[in-house]
Write an enzyme that holds these catalytic residues in place. Sequence first.
Site, PDB file in Angstrom:
ATOM      1  CE  LYS A   1      -4.203  -1.916   1.224  1.00  0.00           C
ATOM      2  NZ  LYS A   1      -3.912  -3.401   1.730  1.00  0.00           N
ATOM      3  CB  SER A   2       4.005   2.196   1.102  1.00  0.00           C
ATOM      4  OG  SER A   2       5.008   1.209   0.636  1.00  0.00           O
TER       5      SER A   2
END
Length: 311
Positions: free
Chosen positions: A240-241
């Site tokens: 998610k980064s």
Amino acid sequence: MIQRADTYVTDTAGRHRGRFAPSPTGPLHLGSLVAAFGSWLMARRAGGEWWVRIEDLDPPREVAGAADAQLRTLSAFGLVSDAPVVRQSDRHALYDAALARLLDAGFAFACHCSRSDLVAAGGIHRSCRPGALRETPAIRLRVPDDTRIAFDDALHGRIEQDVAREVGDVVLRRADGYWAYQLAVVVDDADQGITDVVRGADLLDSTPRQILLQRALGLPTPRYAHLPLIVDGSGRKLSKSLAALPIDADDPLPTLRLAWCALHQNPRVLHGIESVDRLLARAITDFQPEQIGSAATTVAALHNCAATQPA
Ligand code: GLU
């Protein structure tokens, strides 16, 4: 929530056939390489086999050409399947047969509820809303009240989950007609004779429902080891980064060193090695599975680790 108990069990004795099962939703990133390298190392260390399976059952999420790109990247990293690579999209008949068995046995049922019907229950299905009717219902596994599943993860110890309360009735075939990952993965792991499932800890809470499905289908339960996650500075999962950048197939060595560090291995043993084959050979010899543990690492810590010079 998944509960973690104190017991610590490692058991890689006996026959070992592991696998790496990417979904072709994009290029491999560091997190996926850790799962590939970790499962490969466990298999090699046990003198076993390592198979690759492409999990392409969710066309809306897939990217054209991604599966082939993933396989090319794996081979640039020296990670090559010991058996011909299978694709789940070629295996619908197996999932159909498993679903038919569950329906015949009364373990599965057609569910006409919509997503909004389940919102009040936090998405957890326990009984169908009366009168709901969909043209194509989902098919779910019926999970009786108080269905608690426990297993010993090689890295996380004893894990227990109340599947009825925390997951609810498990989707096997979605209302859009696609197979659910949970059914396909259980059918394929058994059909391929996988003895050791080594994958990222993001799948830890899927394992109890997979074991439940194995039991409903009369299939064996493999050993499980869920590898530590890579998180960014604020503790978010790598996927998610920004750090979920594609890995560079033209320059595998730095990424292999990062993945080695993500498995909490000693970076010094790979120092000065400048070929993939030699690095992998050394990694097999010096791999210490008992060092892996369960602690997540940050991207920054990995870069520090991989830059460690010999003492
Ligand atoms: N296909 C899943 C993924 O890419 C992994 C499934 C598994 O290892 O069980 O996240």
